[in-house]
Motif scaffolding. Structure first.
Motif, PDB file in Angstrom:
ATOM      1  N   LEU A 213       4.784   4.669   0.070  1.00  0.00           N
ATOM      2  CA  LEU A 213       3.435   5.189  -0.233  1.00  0.00           C
ATOM      3  C   LEU A 213       3.428   6.714  -0.130  1.00  0.00           C
ATOM      4  O   LEU A 213       2.792   7.408  -0.928  1.00  0.00           O
ATOM      5  CB  LEU A 213       2.404   4.583   0.729  1.00  0.00           C
ATOM      6  N   THR A 214       4.136   7.236   0.843  1.00  0.00           N
ATOM      7  CA  THR A 214       4.189   8.696   1.034  1.00  0.00           C
ATOM      8  C   THR A 214       4.905   9.361  -0.142  1.00  0.00           C
ATOM      9  O   THR A 214       4.467  10.401  -0.647  1.00  0.00           O
ATOM     10  CB  THR A 214       4.876   9.022   2.385  1.00  0.00           C
ATOM     11  N   GLU A 215       6.003   8.740  -0.590  1.00  0.00           N
ATOM     12  CA  GLU A 215       6.701   9.237  -1.793  1.00  0.00           C
ATOM     13  C   GLU A 215       5.748   9.275  -2.984  1.00  0.00           C
ATOM     14  O   GLU A 215       5.674  10.259  -3.717  1.00  0.00           O
ATOM     15  CB  GLU A 215       7.841   8.284  -2.185  1.00  0.00           C
ATOM     16  N   ALA A 216       5.023   8.164  -3.163  1.00  0.00           N
ATOM     17  CA  ALA A 216       4.097   8.074  -4.297  1.00  0.00           C
ATOM     18  C   ALA A 216       2.984   9.118  -4.150  1.00  0.00           C
ATOM     19  O   ALA A 216       2.512   9.691  -5.143  1.00  0.00           O
ATOM     20  CB  ALA A 216       3.515   6.668  -4.382  1.00  0.00           C
ATOM     21  N   ALA A 217       2.574   9.372  -2.913  1.00  0.00           N
ATOM     22  CA  ALA A 217       1.504  10.354  -2.671  1.00  0.00           C
ATOM     23  C   ALA A 217       1.970  11.747  -3.073  1.00  0.00           C
ATOM     24  O   ALA A 217       1.220  12.527  -3.656  1.00  0.00           O
ATOM     25  CB  ALA A 217       1.107  10.335  -1.200  1.00  0.00           C
ATOM     26  N   GLN A 218       3.235  12.043  -2.754  1.00  0.00           N
ATOM     27  CA  GLN A 218       3.774  13.347  -3.156  1.00  0.00           C
ATOM     28  C   GLN A 218       3.701  13.503  -4.677  1.00  0.00           C
ATOM     29  O   GLN A 218       3.265  14.531  -5.190  1.00  0.00           O
ATOM     30  CB  GLN A 218       5.219  13.486  -2.666  1.00  0.00           C
ATOM     31  N   SER A 219       4.094  12.445  -5.388  1.00  0.00           N
ATOM     32  CA  SER A 219       4.054  12.515  -6.860  1.00  0.00           C
ATOM     33  C   SER A 219       2.617  12.673  -7.344  1.00  0.00           C
ATOM     34  O   SER A 219       2.353  13.449  -8.270  1.00  0.00           O
ATOM     35  CB  SER A 219       4.642  11.248  -7.486  1.00  0.00           C
ATOM     36  N   ALA A 220       1.682  11.950  -6.714  1.00  0.00           N
ATOM     37  CA  ALA A 220       0.270  12.036  -7.147  1.00  0.00           C
ATOM     38  C   ALA A 220      -0.279  13.445  -6.909  1.00  0.00           C
ATOM     39  O   ALA A 220      -1.056  13.957  -7.718  1.00  0.00           O
ATOM     40  CB  ALA A 220      -0.573  10.999  -6.405  1.00  0.00           C
ATOM     41  N   MET A 221       0.135  14.084  -5.820  1.00  0.00           N
ATOM     42  CA  MET A 221      -0.315  15.461  -5.575  1.00  0.00           C
ATOM     43  C   MET A 221       0.249  16.389  -6.626  1.00  0.00           C
ATOM     44  O   MET A 221      -0.442  17.241  -7.179  1.00  0.00           O
ATOM     45  CB  MET A 221       0.114  15.927  -4.171  1.00  0.00           C
ATOM     46  N   GLN A 222       1.538  16.223  -6.908  1.00  0.00           N
ATOM     47  CA  GLN A 222       2.186  17.102  -7.887  1.00  0.00           C
ATOM     48  C   GLN A 222       1.611  16.909  -9.278  1.00  0.00           C
ATOM     49  O   GLN A 222       1.549  17.846 -10.068  1.00  0.00           O
ATOM     50  CB  GLN A 222       3.693  16.860  -7.884  1.00  0.00           C
ATOM     51  N   ALA A 223       1.184  15.657  -9.570  1.00  0.00           N
ATOM     52  CA  ALA A 223       0.652  15.377 -10.909  1.00  0.00           C
ATOM     53  C   ALA A 223      -0.853  15.662 -10.985  1.00  0.00           C
ATOM     54  O   ALA A 223      -1.458  15.525 -12.050  1.00  0.00           O
ATOM     55  CB  ALA A 223       0.937  13.920 -11.274  1.00  0.00           C
ATOM     56  N   GLY A 224      -1.482  16.004  -9.846  1.00  0.00           N
ATOM     57  CA  GLY A 224      -2.921  16.270  -9.850  1.00  0.00           C
ATOM     58  C   GLY A 224      -3.734  15.014 -10.116  1.00  0.00           C
ATOM     59  O   GLY A 224      -4.587  14.996 -10.992  1.00  0.00           O
ATOM     60  N   GLN A 225      -3.441  13.945  -9.349  1.00  0.00           N
ATOM     61  CA  GLN A 225      -4.155  12.669  -9.547  1.00  0.00           C
ATOM     62  C   GLN A 225      -4.850  12.234  -8.255  1.00  0.00           C
ATOM     63  O   GLN A 225      -4.351  11.370  -7.525  1.00  0.00           O
ATOM     64  CB  GLN A 225      -3.148  11.596  -9.984  1.00  0.00           C
ATOM     65  N   PRO A 226      -6.010  12.829  -7.952  1.00  0.00           N
ATOM     66  CA  PRO A 226      -6.700  12.500  -6.691  1.00  0.00           C
ATOM     67  C   PRO A 226      -7.094  11.027  -6.571  1.00  0.00           C
ATOM     68  O   PRO A 226      -7.069  10.478  -5.469  1.00  0.00           O
ATOM     69  CB  PRO A 226      -7.953  13.389  -6.709  1.00  0.00           C
ATOM     70  N   GLU A 227      -7.448  10.379  -7.706  1.00  0.00           N
ATOM     71  CA  GLU A 227      -7.843   8.955  -7.616  1.00  0.00           C
ATOM     72  C   GLU A 227      -6.678   8.123  -7.116  1.00  0.00           C
ATOM     73  O   GLU A 227      -6.819   7.273  -6.230  1.00  0.00           O
ATOM     74  CB  GLU A 227      -8.323   8.396  -8.970  1.00  0.00           C
ATOM     75  N   ALA A 228      -5.488   8.388  -7.690  1.00  0.00           N
ATOM     76  CA  ALA A 228      -4.291   7.650  -7.263  1.00  0.00           C
ATOM     77  C   ALA A 228      -4.005   7.947  -5.789  1.00  0.00           C
ATOM     78  O   ALA A 228      -3.667   7.049  -5.003  1.00  0.00           O
ATOM     79  CB  ALA A 228      -3.101   8.051  -8.129  1.00  0.00           C
ATOM     80  N   LEU A 229      -4.172   9.186  -5.419  1.00  0.00           N
ATOM     81  CA  LEU A 229      -3.921   9.597  -4.032  1.00  0.00           C
ATOM     82  C   LEU A 229      -4.849   8.831  -3.080  1.00  0.00           C
ATOM     83  O   LEU A 229      -4.424   8.358  -2.018  1.00  0.00           O
ATOM     84  CB  LEU A 229      -4.169  11.104  -3.917  1.00  0.00           C
ATOM     85  N   GLY A 230      -6.115   8.692  -3.489  1.00  0.00           N
ATOM     86  CA  GLY A 230      -7.102   7.970  -2.673  1.00  0.00           C
ATOM     87  C   GLY A 230      -6.681   6.527  -2.458  1.00  0.00           C
ATOM     88  O   GLY A 230      -6.744   5.996  -1.337  1.00  0.00           O
ATOM     89  N   GLN A 231      -6.209   5.887  -3.524  1.00  0.00           N
ATOM     90  CA  GLN A 231      -5.787   4.481  -3.391  1.00  0.00           C
ATOM     91  C   GLN A 231      -4.578   4.364  -2.460  1.00  0.00           C
ATOM     92  O   GLN A 231      -4.461   3.417  -1.686  1.00  0.00           O
ATOM     93  CB  GLN A 231      -5.461   3.899  -4.765  1.00  0.00           C
ATOM     94  N   LEU A 232      -3.697   5.346  -2.558  1.00  0.00           N
ATOM     95  CA  LEU A 232      -2.514   5.334  -1.680  1.00  0.00           C
ATOM     96  C   LEU A 232      -2.931   5.503  -0.220  1.00  0.00           C
ATOM     97  O   LEU A 232      -2.325   4.918   0.685  1.00  0.00           O
ATOM     98  CB  LEU A 232      -1.538   6.439  -2.101  1.00  0.00           C
ATOM     99  N   MET A 233      -3.994   6.286   0.017  1.00  0.00           N
ATOM    100  CA  MET A 233      -4.484   6.457   1.392  1.00  0.00           C
ATOM    101  C   MET A 233      -4.957   5.121   1.958  1.00  0.00           C
ATOM    102  O   MET A 233      -4.659   4.766   3.101  1.00  0.00           O
ATOM    103  CB  MET A 233      -5.640   7.475   1.431  1.00  0.00           C
ATOM    104  N   VAL A 234      -5.709   4.388   1.138  1.00  0.00           N
ATOM    105  CA  VAL A 234      -6.222   3.085   1.595  1.00  0.00           C
ATOM    106  C   VAL A 234      -5.048   2.145   1.903  1.00  0.00           C
ATOM    107  O   VAL A 234      -5.029   1.471   2.938  1.00  0.00           O
ATOM    108  CB  VAL A 234      -7.168   2.477   0.530  1.00  0.00           C
ATOM    109  N   ALA A 235      -4.058   2.151   1.017  1.00  0.00           N
ATOM    110  CA  ALA A 235      -2.882   1.288   1.239  1.00  0.00           C
ATOM    111  C   ALA A 235      -2.138   1.716   2.505  1.00  0.00           C
ATOM    112  O   ALA A 235      -1.677   0.878   3.291  1.00  0.00           O
ATOM    113  CB  ALA A 235      -1.959   1.357   0.019  1.00  0.00           C
ATOM    114  N   ASN A 236      -2.047   3.019   2.743  1.00  0.00           N
ATOM    115  CA  ASN A 236      -1.381   3.521   3.960  1.00  0.00           C
ATOM    116  C   ASN A 236      -2.173   3.080   5.199  1.00  0.00           C
ATOM    117  O   ASN A 236      -1.599   2.653   6.205  1.00  0.00           O
ATOM    118  CB  ASN A 236      -1.271   5.052   3.886  1.00  0.00           C
ATOM    119  N   HIS A 237      -3.496   3.130   5.121  1.00  0.00           N
ATOM    120  CA  HIS A 237      -4.306   2.692   6.272  1.00  0.00           C
ATOM    121  C   HIS A 237      -4.051   1.221   6.584  1.00  0.00           C
ATOM    122  O   HIS A 237      -3.916   0.830   7.752  1.00  0.00           O
ATOM    123  CB  HIS A 237      -5.797   2.943   6.017  1.00  0.00           C
ATOM    124  N   GLU A 238      -3.958   0.398   5.534  1.00  0.00           N
ATOM    125  CA  GLU A 238      -3.722  -1.044   5.755  1.00  0.00           C
ATOM    126  C   GLU A 238      -2.390  -1.274   6.460  1.00  0.00           C
ATOM    127  O   GLU A 238      -2.272  -2.123   7.341  1.00  0.00           O
ATOM    128  CB  GLU A 238      -3.751  -1.799   4.409  1.00  0.00           C
TER     129      GLU A 238
END
Ligand code: PMV
Length: 310
Positions: A213-238
């Motif tokens: 999830l952290t790897e994917a979050a890095q890519s979402a930040m680099q690609a400028g995709q806050p929605e994707a980043l938000g979903q990854l946060m929820v998955a990380n919390h779970e």
């Protein structure tokens, strides 16, 4: 000489806490809304530090006190004598809550001394000096706090590997909500360790999933995709819930943020209490209200600015 004023920001972990202990990556970001300040001006007394609002324990600074140590090692690194001057410290960063208050105060001290003395202090040198002081505070810190705070940029961190800056392609607005419940990171880390030792087949996949999830979050930040980043946060919390480091209050705040329209939310840092973070876009006010209604004792809004040109 006039008074020289410098500051340094706080930091917060965005992804990967706990898993980072097991060699998985973590992402931390600067929190510009919270700052440590250092003001330095000439005095008729030898160099001294005034730190009234950092708590009484920082008063009457001895030579081996970490703040004085930071000042002395900065003089040493710049190859200058301590001037007759007073260095006044203050901070809006809550202490002992995973926001890097110690590293921020040290960074502000180094910057103030360099500016007052008209000396060049490279970020690299400052980072090293602050790291040495972090070792006095925390034993064997990862180096993530000082690096995020000195370079003021999102960091991708894997234990014992060089830190990497993350290029962030869109502004990210975060709300940081405090549960008001004190929790010891050490205890949570110890409990995860017990899970890893007693139930490795259930626990290691959770830790690896957080790494992905952290790897994917890095890519979402680099690609400028806050929605994707938000979903990854929820998955990380779970996944953090599975590691038993959430708490009813953290879960309540995460759920409240999501229902009020946050793009994502998760606990941040050691867990079991402490802070949670919510990523928001145009719903910042609604989410803040929802967090306060759900029992947050303090909500701080901060923006991580994009680092790439559009
Ligand atoms: O105390 P904080 O918020 O900087 O973060 C603790 C992070 C842990 O992964 C839980 C512990 C650690 O040492 O990395």
């Amino acid at each position: 000489m006039d008074v020289v004023q410098t500051q340094a920001s706080a930091k917060i972990i965005l992804f990967g806490e706990h898993a980072v202990v097991y060699q998985q990556p973590a992402i931390a970001v600067p929190v510009f809304a919270l700052q440590a300040h250092a003001d330095m001006q000439a005095s008729d007394k030898p160099f001294h530090i005034i730190a009234t609002d950092l708590g009484n324990r920082l008063m009457g600074l001895a030579q081996d006190q970490p703040l004085m140590q930071m000042a002395l090692s900065t003089f040493h690194a710049l190859q200058i004598e301590a001037p007759d001057a007073s260095l006044r410290l203050s901070s809006t960063i809550p202490m002992a809550s995973g926001l890097g208050s110690g590293a921020a105060v040290s960074t502000a001290i180094g910057r103030a001394i360099a500016a007052y003395s008209n000396c060049d202090l490279s970020a690299e040198m400052l980072n090293q000096l602050v790291y040495q002081i972090e070792q006095i505070h925390h034993g064997t810190p990862s180096g993530i706090d000082n690096t995020v705070i000195v370079y003021e940029q999102a960091i991708y961190y894997v234990r014992n590997q060089p830190l990497k800056m993350i290029e962030n392609a869109s502004d990210l607005t975060l709300l940081i909500a405090d549960t008001g419940q004190a929790a010891l990171t050490k205890v949570a880390v110890g409990d995860v360790r017990k899970l890893v030792e007693t139930q490795p087949e259930q626990t290691m996949p959770v830790i690896e999933a957080i790494g992905q999830l952290t790897e994917a979050a890095q890519s979402a930040m680099q690609a400028g995709q806050p929605e994707a980043l938000g979903q990854l946060m929820v998955a990380n919390h779970e996944q953090l819930q599975r590691l038993t480091v959430s708490s009813p209050q953290l879960d309540r705040l995460v759920a409240a943020a999501i229902s009020a329209g946050a793009l994502g939310a998760k606990l941040s840092g050691g867990g079991r209490g402490g802070n949670m973070i919510a990523l928001v876009d145009d719903k910042a006010e609604q989410v803040r209200e929802a967090l306060l209604t759900a029992g947050a004792v303090r909500v701080i809004q901060t923006t991580i600015p994009r680092t790439t040109q559009q």
